[in-house]
Each structure stands twice: as C-alpha cells, then as structure tokens.
Design a protein around this motif. Structure first.
Motif, short mmCIF file in Angstrom:
data_model
loop_
_atom_site.label_atom_id
_atom_site.label_comp_id
_atom_site.label_asym_id
_atom_site.label_seq_id
_atom_site.Cartn_x
_atom_site.Cartn_y
_atom_site.Cartn_z
N LEU A 115 38.19 53.84 31.68
CA LEU A 115 39.00 52.89 32.47
C LEU A 115 39.53 53.61 33.61
CD1 LEU A 115 39.71 49.83 32.50
CD2 LEU A 115 41.45 50.66 30.62
N PRO A 116 40.57 54.91 33.42
CA PRO A 116 41.09 55.23 34.65
C PRO A 116 40.24 55.51 35.99
CG PRO A 116 41.85 56.29 32.56
CD PRO A 116 40.43 55.54 32.33
N LEU A 117 38.96 55.99 35.56
CA LEU A 117 38.12 56.20 36.72
C LEU A 117 37.42 55.02 37.57
CD1 LEU A 117 35.91 59.25 35.09
CD2 LEU A 117 37.60 59.31 37.07
N LEU A 118 37.50 53.90 36.51
CA LEU A 118 36.88 52.46 37.07
C LEU A 118 38.05 51.94 37.85
CD1 LEU A 118 35.21 50.82 33.96
CD2 LEU A 118 34.35 51.64 36.16
N LEU A 119 39.51 52.16 37.40
CA LEU A 119 40.55 51.48 38.22
C LEU A 119 40.65 52.07 39.62
CD1 LEU A 119 43.20 50.96 35.53
CD2 LEU A 119 41.91 49.08 36.60
N VAL A 120 40.16 53.30 39.60
CA VAL A 120 40.53 54.00 40.95
C VAL A 120 39.54 53.51 41.95
CG1 VAL A 120 39.83 56.03 42.42
CG2 VAL A 120 41.01 56.44 40.11
N SER A 121 38.40 53.01 41.66
CA SER A 121 37.45 52.28 42.39
C SER A 121 37.61 50.79 42.60
CB SER A 121 35.90 52.65 42.26
OG SER A 121 35.67 52.17 41.04
N LEU A 122 38.14 50.33 41.44
CA LEU A 122 38.24 48.85 41.36
C LEU A 122 39.54 48.21 41.53
CD1 LEU A 122 36.07 48.09 37.99
CD2 LEU A 122 35.39 48.24 40.38
N ALA A 123 40.54 49.04 41.84
CA ALA A 123 41.99 48.44 42.11
C ALA A 123 42.01 47.76 43.46
CB ALA A 123 42.82 49.78 41.98
N PRO A 124 41.33 48.23 44.44
CA PRO A 124 41.46 47.43 45.69
C PRO A 124 40.74 45.87 45.52
CG PRO A 124 41.00 49.72 46.08
CD PRO A 124 40.72 49.41 44.68
N LEU A 125 39.48 45.92 44.88
CA LEU A 125 38.94 44.80 44.49
C LEU A 125 39.56 43.88 43.41
CD1 LEU A 125 35.28 46.11 43.94
CD2 LEU A 125 36.17 45.29 45.97
N LEU A 126 40.42 44.39 42.78
CA LEU A 126 41.25 43.63 41.66
C LEU A 126 42.33 42.82 42.46
CD1 LEU A 126 41.52 45.46 38.56
CD2 LEU A 126 40.05 43.64 39.16
N ILE A 127 42.86 43.66 43.51
CA ILE A 127 44.06 43.16 44.34
C ILE A 127 43.35 41.96 45.24
CG2 ILE A 127 45.54 43.60 46.18
CD1 ILE A 127 45.72 46.67 44.98
N ALA A 128 42.16 42.45 45.83
CA ALA A 128 41.53 41.29 46.59
C ALA A 128 41.04 39.99 45.71
CB ALA A 128 40.37 41.87 47.21
N SER A 129 40.76 40.15 44.51
CA SER A 129 40.42 39.02 43.70
C SER A 129 41.78 38.27 43.36
CB SER A 129 40.12 39.68 42.44
OG SER A 129 39.81 38.46 41.59
N PHE A 130 43.15 39.01 43.26
CA PHE A 130 44.19 38.28 42.99
C PHE A 130 44.23 37.39 44.04
CE2 PHE A 130 48.86 38.11 43.67
CZ PHE A 130 49.17 37.57 42.78
N ALA A 131 44.35 38.03 45.33
CA ALA A 131 44.63 37.34 46.82
C ALA A 131 43.58 36.08 46.70
CB ALA A 131 44.52 38.23 47.89
N TYR A 132 42.50 36.16 46.48
CA TYR A 132 41.51 35.13 46.62
C TYR A 132 41.98 33.91 45.64
CZ TYR A 132 37.38 32.50 45.78
OH TYR A 132 36.50 31.18 45.69
N ASN A 133 42.33 34.22 44.28
CA ASN A 133 42.84 33.43 43.27
C ASN A 133 43.77 32.61 43.57
OD1 ASN A 133 40.43 33.11 41.20
ND2 ASN A 133 40.71 35.13 41.57
N PHE A 134 45.00 33.46 44.21
CA PHE A 134 46.07 32.63 44.56
C PHE A 134 45.92 31.59 45.58
CE2 PHE A 134 50.47 32.48 46.29
CZ PHE A 134 51.10 33.06 45.34
N ASN A 135 44.89 31.69 46.36
CA ASN A 135 44.69 30.58 47.27
C ASN A 135 43.24 29.93 46.88
OD1 ASN A 135 46.84 30.62 49.22
ND2 ASN A 135 45.99 32.64 49.86
N ASN A 136 42.93 30.04 45.44
CA ASN A 136 41.48 29.35 45.16
C ASN A 136 41.67 27.97 45.29
OD1 ASN A 136 38.99 28.86 44.00
ND2 ASN A 136 39.16 30.49 42.54
#
Length: 542
Positions: free
Chosen positions: A443-464
C-alpha cells in the motif's frame, strides 16, 4: 566535432527537403488565409485588440516554422496554442464574465438592447383600421404600401419618408385604377411588386414602418407581418437620445438608462422598464450574491457538503474495490486470469452516458430490475431511488462505483506489477502475514505512484457533471419554493449549470462564471496541497 554536429542536427531538424519545404509553406498559407479571414471579421466588428493579438500570434507561428532550427519550439507550438485556446483562455474569459451581469436579459450592448426594446414596444392602436395591402415601388425607388381599408373601402398609400411620401388617401384623381370590387388595380407613378421582388426588398418589408403623421412616436405607423395585411400600430415608449430617457406613453413615466444594473430604471420607485437590458461590469456583485443572497445561501451549504461527500466517496469506493480486485487477481497461478481482467474492464469500455441510462432503467421504482427482481422480497415497500434523498444519493454513488472501479483496477494492477517480488517474498520469509504485507509494503509503495492519480480522480468527480445529470438530473427537488432549483443530488457543477441555463428565472452567465471561478480555486487549492503532501510520501519510501 562530431558531437557538436549531432547536437546541431538535433536542434535544427537537419537540412529540409524541397518537398517538405513546399508542404510547410502550403500548410502555413492555408492557416494564414484562415487567420486573414478572421482578422477581416474582427476589424469589421471593431475588435482591434483581438485582431492585433491574432495577427501577432500568426507572425510568431510563421517565424517559428519558416526559420532554420528551433526544432523543440516547432513540436511544442501546437500544444501550447491548444493549451492557450482551450484552457487559459477559458479560465480568463470565465473570470471576466464573472464581473459582469451577462445573461438572458443582458446579452448585448446598450445599442442592441435599445433596439430590442423599441422593437418589442409596438402595440396595435385599439379600434384602428386594418388594411389589405400591395407593396409598390414609386418612380424614385421608394418602397410604399398601397392599402385598401377593409372597414371604409378607401385606399391609402405612404412610405417611410413622411415628407416625401405622406400617408394619405388616393382616388381616381391621383391616377388610381380600381377593379369592380373597388380594390386597387393600378396607380400612376408606381409599380406593383411581385412576390419574388418583395422578398428581395432590403432590409425587409416586415421591418418597414409607414408613419401616419410627421411624428412617428406620437402619430403611430402602419406595419405588416406578412406583406398582405397591415394594421395601425404605435410605440409603447418614446426615447430621448440626448438624455437617454425612455418615456412610457400610457402614463408618461420616465426610465433612465442605469449603467450600474444595465436596465432602464425609474429614479423614484426603482421600477425596471422591461426584461431587456445590456451587459455592464458589476464588479464583485456576483461573488457577494453567492454568499449573501438567501435564495442561494439556503441550498448552497448542503450542495457544497454533498459535493465533497460525493467526490471523496467516489474516489474511496472505487479505489477500495479496484485495489481489492487487483490484489485478488494479481496471482499468475489463477487460471483464465486474462479473461477475468477483461471482464472487469468492460464497464470502463462502454460509454458512460449509455451506462447511466441503463442504470436509470434498472433503478426505476415501479418497473426496474433491481426493485422487482433483486429486491423483490421487499414486496410493495419498493425503494424510491429517484424520489428520496438518501436513496438517490446512494444510487449515484453506486452507479459511479460501477463506472469508476475498472479504472482503479487498471492502475492498481499496473502499480502492483511494478513492485519487486523480492520485497514481498522477504517479508513472507520473515513471518509477515498477507495483510501486513499489503498494509506495510504494497500500500505505501502503491500510494507513491497512485497518489497523483487519486488527486486527479477527486478533481474529476468534484466536477462529474455527467454522472449526476444523466442519472438523477440533480433531483429529487425537495423544496419547490426556491427561486433557483436545487436538488438533493446536485453537486456544485450541476447547480452552476442550472443557474447558467435556468428556465424559471432566466440564464445568469455572470453568476455561473463566478461559481466556476470558485470551483476552480477550490480544486486548485486541494490539488496543490495534496501534491505537496505526495512529495513527503515519496521521501518516506526512499
């Protein structure tokens, strides 16, 4: 020397061929011709600032592509231009509009608004005559109406210029020839226009106003809607160009052009002349209205809270399900692994708007598959998915989970495969349980690479917008007394859309743009601080 030559070839693009040079000149010629056409339009509309801007951009582009060298600039220029056109310009334009009253009632300048008011302020004179007309052209080229009074059988004629062609009665003494029924058949000095000739009259027969007297505003005028019948009309208002005052004929009430609101307004009681205004700058009024207008402030707090809940809930649920499936199907010993992975990606492969409509049918209260089959044991106590606030929000989150988990499954699968097997094998040898391996290593190693994508996903859903609008339309609408409709599943972007294109109170693009700027600031701030935190996460894993 050889290294320097290689660098020169890299940045200059090498020696261009004749064919490539001709193709480049041809393409640039087409682009320049298109820009030249746009410049002519802008100059014709007196948009000199935009004309200069586009002209300078065109010169820079030509310089970049016609000169020798500058290969990186040649590759970057199209992307930069598209970024400026579709991102930067949109943000700047939205910011500008947010400081104006631009909307349904204020979509033009003062001259256009004045013309629209005068065109709308036409009313028939009560009890006046109606006419059957012939459109004629006199020897001096003026278009006139030759009218047969249906009440008195008298014949009149006149043109737009009252001093040259006054509205008056014509008889045989004027060279008028009538048929057996007394209808005009010919008149000396004029030519009867055919239907085809009538359609060629500029600016159009239906726009002609034939004065009944020397003062068009007081005496009234003759107008036609179809070039066959006409009636006597008058203006409801008169306008004084020097004082910019509009006077209502019925009660002589005066309305002065107020540049602070973009309306003709009475100075005594504040009455507005009509629903037609013009665009003006209102400063921070739109932003003040967001937080001070009770009609907006009431539902706004709930909408903002639900927007954050929807964005966080969508990201969390899709990430958890996607990660769980990625962990389960990351074992190469599973038979048919590719088939399973392909099945999980199917919801992502179908167009989202089609899936939303399918789910809308599945969740139908009376005839939906979910209520009648899956939840059939509930009998008549069916869940009203689109009529109750809690059920509607649950439905939105459920559908968004269906649409979003394949994406998370894909990125989690890719990130898991990038983690070295040596780490997990070493942890297993040291006695770590599968849960601890996931929690402390994967999970820690995943979050390093996935954190930017999760932020982008939040931004997308905020305006979904699509997930809400296609499934529930923002409903259910629980309070019909609100001036601006606000539904239980409305997020900020759907609420802004309803403000921008409201059918009940009219579109308000200025206020909607102010909301859009605030949404941009919220998303930008959250993304900035979130990305800042991801840097610390990278340092911890190093």
């Amino acid at each position: 020397m050889r290294t320097r030559n290689k660098n020169f070839e890299l940045h200059s693009g090498g020696t261009p061929s004749l064919r490539g040079t001709l193709a480049k000149i041809f393409i640039l010629g087409i682009v320049d011709a298109g820009v030249g056409f746009v410049l002519l339009i802008l100059i014709g509309k007196e948009k000199y600032g935009l004309a200069i801007f586009f002209g300078l951009i065109t010169l820079v582009v030509n310089w970049i592509y016609l000169r020798r060298g500058g290969l990186p600039a040649k590759y970057l220029t199209p992307g930069v231009l598209l970024l400026l056109a579709f991102q930067v310009y949109v943000v700047i334009f939205s910011g500008y509009i947010s400081f104006t009253n631009y909307g349904d009632a204020h979509n033009g300048n003062f001259t256009e608004a004045l013309d629209a008011i005068q065109q709308a302020a036409v009313e028939p004179i009560e009890g006046a005559s109606e006419y059957e007309i012939k459109v004629v052209r006199s020897d001096d080229g003026a278009v006139q109406f030759l009218a047969f009074d249906l009440a008195t059988n008298k014949i009149f004629m006149g043109g737009e210029n009252y001093s040259k062609h006054p509205w008056r009665e014509y008889t045989a003494a004027d060279g008028l020839v009538t048929d057996e029924s007394g209808y005009p058949a010919a008149l000396e000095g004029v030519t009867f226009l055919t239907d085809e000739e009538i359609t060629e009259v500029e600016p159009g027969v239906t726009t002609l106003k034939i004065p009944l007297g020397p003062d068009l505003a007081k005496d009234g005028f003759i107008a036609t809607a179809d070039a066959f019948f006409a009636q006597q009309n008058r203006f409801s208002y008169t306008y004084n160009e020097e004082t910019r005052v509009m006077t209502r004929v019925s009660d002589n009430k005066e309305f002065i052009a107020d540049e602070t609101v973009g309306y003709f307004k009475n100075a005594d009681d504040g009455e507005l002349l009509s629903g037609i205004g013009w665009q003006v700058r209102v400063g921070w009024d739109n932003y003040k209205k967001i937080f001070s207008d009770k009609d907006l402030r009431g539902p706004l707090s709930g909408i903002i809270l639900w927007t954050f809940m929807f964005a966080f809930g969508s990201v969390f649920s899709t990430f958890v399900v996607g990660l769980a499936l990625a962990l389960m199907f990351n074992d190469q010993r599973i038979r048919g692994l590719r088939i399973y992975r392909a099945i999980f990606i199917l919801p992502y492969a179908f167009p989202a708007f089609l899936s939303a409509y399918v789910w809308r049918g599945l969740l139908n209260t009376e005839n939906g598959f979910i209520n009648n089959t899956i939840l059939g044991f509930m009998g008549d106590n069916k869940i009203q998915w689109f009529e109750q606030q809690g059920a509607a929000r649950a439905a939105v989150l459920l559908v968004n989970l269906w649409l979003g988990f394949p994406y998370m499954f894909l990125i989690c699968t890719g990130a898991l495969q990038a983690i070295p097997n040596d780490l997990t094998e070493a942890a297993g040898i040291d006695g770590a349980s599968p849960w601890k391996i996931v929690k402390l290593i994967k999970l820690p190693l995943l979050l390093v690479s996935l954190a930017p994508l999760l932020i982008a996903s939040f931004a997308y859903n905020f305006n979904n917008f699509g997930a809400i609008y296609l499934l529930t339309g923002g409903g259910p609408f629980l309070d019909p007394t609100l001036k601006v409709e606000a539904g239980a599943t409305d997020i900020l972007i759907t609420f802004v859309y309803r403000i921008a294109f409201s059918r009940s109170v009219g579109a308000d693009y200025g206020l909607a743009s102010a909301f859009s700027v605030l949404i941009f600031l919220i998303i930008g701030s959250i993304s900035y601080f979130s990305f800042k935190r991801t840097r610390g996460l990278e340092e911890l894993t190093q």
